[in-house]
Design a protein around this motif. Structure first.
Motif, mmCIF file in Angstrom:
data_model
loop_
_atom_site.group_PDB
_atom_site.id
_atom_site.type_symbol
_atom_site.label_atom_id
_atom_site.label_comp_id
_atom_site.label_asym_id
_atom_site.label_seq_id
_atom_site.Cartn_x
_atom_site.Cartn_y
_atom_site.Cartn_z
ATOM 1 N N LYS A 7 35.649 1.988 -75.294
ATOM 2 C CA LYS A 7 36.925 1.950 -74.559
ATOM 3 C C LYS A 7 36.857 0.814 -73.553
ATOM 4 O O LYS A 7 35.869 0.683 -72.831
ATOM 5 N N ASP A 8 37.903 -0.009 -73.521
ATOM 6 C CA ASP A 8 37.896 -1.051 -72.497
ATOM 7 C C ASP A 8 38.822 -0.647 -71.347
ATOM 8 O O ASP A 8 39.554 0.345 -71.419
ATOM 9 N N LYS A 9 38.787 -1.413 -70.292
ATOM 10 C CA LYS A 9 39.487 -1.055 -69.052
ATOM 11 C C LYS A 9 40.982 -0.911 -69.257
ATOM 12 O O LYS A 9 41.651 -0.094 -68.597
ATOM 13 N N TYR A 10 41.540 -1.692 -70.176
ATOM 14 C CA TYR A 10 42.983 -1.715 -70.346
ATOM 15 C C TYR A 10 43.455 -0.952 -71.587
ATOM 16 O O TYR A 10 44.624 -1.026 -71.966
ATOM 17 N N GLY A 11 42.542 -0.218 -72.218
ATOM 18 C CA GLY A 11 42.923 0.594 -73.366
ATOM 19 C C GLY A 11 43.269 -0.203 -74.592
ATOM 20 O O GLY A 11 44.134 0.192 -75.398
ATOM 21 N N ASN A 12 42.615 -1.355 -74.787
ATOM 22 C CA ASN A 12 42.840 -2.190 -75.959
ATOM 23 C C ASN A 12 41.619 -2.144 -76.882
ATOM 24 O O ASN A 12 40.567 -1.635 -76.516
ATOM 25 N N CYS A 13 41.760 -2.715 -78.058
ATOM 26 C CA CYS A 13 40.622 -2.870 -78.968
ATOM 27 C C CYS A 13 40.730 -4.230 -79.632
ATOM 28 O O CYS A 13 41.546 -4.433 -80.537
ATOM 29 N N MET A 14 39.901 -5.147 -79.156
ATOM 30 C CA MET A 14 39.931 -6.518 -79.667
ATOM 31 C C MET A 14 38.563 -6.938 -80.191
ATOM 32 O O MET A 14 38.302 -8.129 -80.350
ATOM 33 N N LEU A 15 37.678 -5.994 -80.451
ATOM 34 C CA LEU A 15 36.298 -6.313 -80.823
ATOM 35 C C LEU A 15 36.177 -6.526 -82.329
ATOM 36 O O LEU A 15 36.629 -5.699 -83.133
ATOM 37 N N GLU A 16 35.534 -7.606 -82.686
ATOM 38 C CA GLU A 16 35.362 -7.974 -84.086
ATOM 39 C C GLU A 16 34.543 -6.923 -84.840
ATOM 40 O O GLU A 16 33.518 -6.448 -84.363
ATOM 41 N N GLY A 17 35.017 -6.576 -86.039
ATOM 42 C CA GLY A 17 34.283 -5.654 -86.903
ATOM 43 C C GLY A 17 34.488 -4.188 -86.598
ATOM 44 O O GLY A 17 33.905 -3.328 -87.266
ATOM 45 N N SER A 18 35.320 -3.871 -85.610
ATOM 46 C CA SER A 18 35.526 -2.466 -85.244
ATOM 47 C C SER A 18 36.812 -1.926 -85.868
ATOM 48 O O SER A 18 37.693 -2.692 -86.297
ATOM 49 N N GLU A 19 36.909 -0.623 -85.903
ATOM 50 C CA GLU A 19 38.110 0.057 -86.389
ATOM 51 C C GLU A 19 38.930 0.517 -85.184
ATOM 52 O O GLU A 19 38.380 1.060 -84.228
ATOM 53 N N LYS A 20 40.234 0.297 -85.226
ATOM 54 C CA LYS A 20 41.094 0.684 -84.115
ATOM 55 C C LYS A 20 41.584 2.111 -84.294
ATOM 56 O O LYS A 20 42.123 2.477 -85.344
ATOM 57 N N LEU A 21 41.412 2.922 -83.242
ATOM 58 C CA LEU A 21 41.885 4.298 -83.239
ATOM 59 C C LEU A 21 42.865 4.471 -82.088
ATOM 60 O O LEU A 21 42.526 4.187 -80.933
ATOM 61 N N ILE A 22 44.070 4.923 -82.390
ATOM 62 C CA ILE A 22 45.072 5.149 -81.344
ATOM 63 C C ILE A 22 45.021 6.614 -80.938
ATOM 64 O O ILE A 22 45.135 7.519 -81.765
ATOM 65 N N ILE A 23 44.819 6.837 -79.637
ATOM 66 C CA ILE A 23 44.722 8.209 -79.144
ATOM 67 C C ILE A 23 45.860 8.468 -78.168
ATOM 68 O O ILE A 23 46.903 7.819 -78.224
#
Length: 325
Positions: A231-247
Motif C-alpha cells: 500500500k502506498d501513501k496515496y492509495g495507488n498502485c504503480m509498481l511494475e510486475g504487480s497486480e492491482k486490487l481495488i478495495i
C-alpha cells in the motif's frame, strides 16, 4: 528400527486377535527374539500394552509375539528382520516424502495410492493417529496383492493435521518400504505470519526478504507460496510486475504472488523517489490470502513501512510505523 554401528533398537507393535480375545481376557504378551549368531531371548509384557522396545546387538533375525490368557497361548505372529531391513532404514531416511493433496479424501478418510509391484504378495500401510504426541497411537493395515489404493479411515483424523504414511510391499513375513507420503484430511489456512525484512532501498529498486519455516510439519496445510501486499501513501498502485486490487473507498493495493515456498525474497522495481509504502507478506496453502485490516490500518507489528530517498543520493528509511490518518 534404528540401527547403530554395533547395535539395533527395534520397537515392536502388535494388535490382539479378536478370536483369541473371545476365549478369555489376555493377561500378558510373550516376546521372543532370536537374532543371527545369538542365543534366543524373551520378555513378558503385561496387557493392555501393545508395544515394546528391544535393544539388540544384531539387526538380523526373527521376532515372535504370543498373546497369553489363563488357559493357553495364541498362534505366534512372526516378523523376519534381515540385513536388507537395515538398508531399508537407510532408504527410508533418504526417501523423498511426496506431499499429496486431499483429492478423493472423505470426511473421515484419507485416500492413499501406490505403484504395485509384482514381486510382493501384499501391501502394508502404517501411520500414527496422533502424530504430534507420544505415544502416537501407531496403526497399520494390510492389503492384498491386487490392490493399489485404499481409503484410510480413523475417528482420530482431524483437519489441519499433517499425517505421514509409509507403504510397504510384503512377501511372507518380510516387508520392504516402497513409498512415503504426507497428507492432510483437509488443509486449512496457515497460522503465523512471515517475519519481513527490508534489505535494500533506493529509487531504482528495493529488496524484501522474509523468514518462514515452510517445511514445518505443524503447519495446517502445505505451504505453496506467498502473497506480498503493498500500500502506498496515496492509495495507488504503480509498481511494475504487480497486480492491482481495488478495495474499500477506491483504494488500490499492489499484490505480488510467489508460488515457490522456498523463495523468500522479492525485488520491487522502480519504487521512485520520496515514496512511502507499507508491506505485508502472507503465506498460503490451498487458496490465496485476502488483504487484511492490518495492512489498511498499518498498526500491526509485522507491517513494514518503507520510505524511499528524496533524491538519488539520499538515505532510505525502513521502519515499522502506523499509516497516518
Amino acid at each position: 528400527m534404528s540401527p547403530g554401528l554395533d547395535s539395533c533398537t527395534i520397537t515392536v507393535f502388535w494388535r490382539p486377535s479378536p478370536s483369541f480375545h473371545a476365549n478369555g481376557k489376555i493377561k500378558t504378551y510373550e516376546i521372543f527374539w532370536e537374532m543371527l549368531g545369538e542365543y534366543p531371548m524373551s520378555k513378558e509384557v503385561p496387557a493392555p500394552d501393545n508395544s515394546t522396545m528391544l535393544f539388540l546387538d544384531n539387526c538380523s533375525g526373527n521376532i515372535t509375539v504370543l498373546a497369553k490368557n489363563s488357559v493357553n497361548s495364541s498362534p505366534p505372529s512372526v516378523i523376519v528382520i534381515s540385513a536388507a531391513s537395515e538398508n531399508d532404514h537407510a532408504w527410508e531416511i533418504n526417501t523423498h516424502t511426496s506431499k499429496e493433496d486431499s483429492v478423493n479424501n472423505t470426511e473421515a478418510g484419507i485416500y492413499i495410492s501406490w505403484e504395485p509391484q509384482s514381486q510382493f504378495d501384499g501391501y502394508i500401510i502404517d501411520w500414527c493417529n496422533h502424530p504430534r504426541v507420544q505415544p502416537c497411537d501407531f496403526q497399520w493395515k494390510k492389503f492384498g496383492r491386487n490392490q493399489s489404493s485404499a481409503l484410510i479411515t480413523s475417528d482420530a483424523f482431524r483437519p489441519g493435521v499433517q499425517y505421514s504414511f509409509r507403504v510397504y510391499g510384503s512377501h511372507g513375513n518380510t516387508a520392504s518400504l516402497l513409498e512415503k507420503k504426507a497428507k492432510y484430511l483437509k488443509e486449512l489456512k496457515p497460522e503465523g505470519i512471515p517475519e519481513l525484512h527490508v534489505d535494500t532501498v533506493n529509487s531504482r529498486f528495493l529488496t524484501l526478504t522474509w523468514d518462514y519455516d515452510h517445511l514445518n510439519e505443524s503447519h495446517r496445510g502445505f505451504i505453496r507460496g506467498y502473497c506480498v501486499f503493498v500500500k502506498d501513501k496515496y492509495g495507488n498502485c504503480m509498481l511494475e510486475g504487480s497486480e492491482k486490487l481495488i478495495i474499500q473507498d477506491g483504494v488500490v493495493i499492489c499484490k505480488y504472488t510467489i508460488e515457490e515456498p522456498a523463495k523468500k525474497t522479492l525485488t520491487v522495481k522502480d519504487p521512485g523517489l520520496n515514496k512511502e509504502y507499507w508491506f505485508e507478506v502472507l503465506a498460503f496453502s490451498t487458496s490465496l490470502p485476502n488483504i487484511t485490516d492490518d495492512l489498511i490500518k498499518g498498526t500491526a507489528p509485522h507491517i513494514k513501512k518503507v520510505t524511499t530517498p528524496s533524491d538519488v543520493s539520499g538515505i532510505a528509511v525502513a521502519l515499522k510505523s502506523p499509516i497516518p490518518v
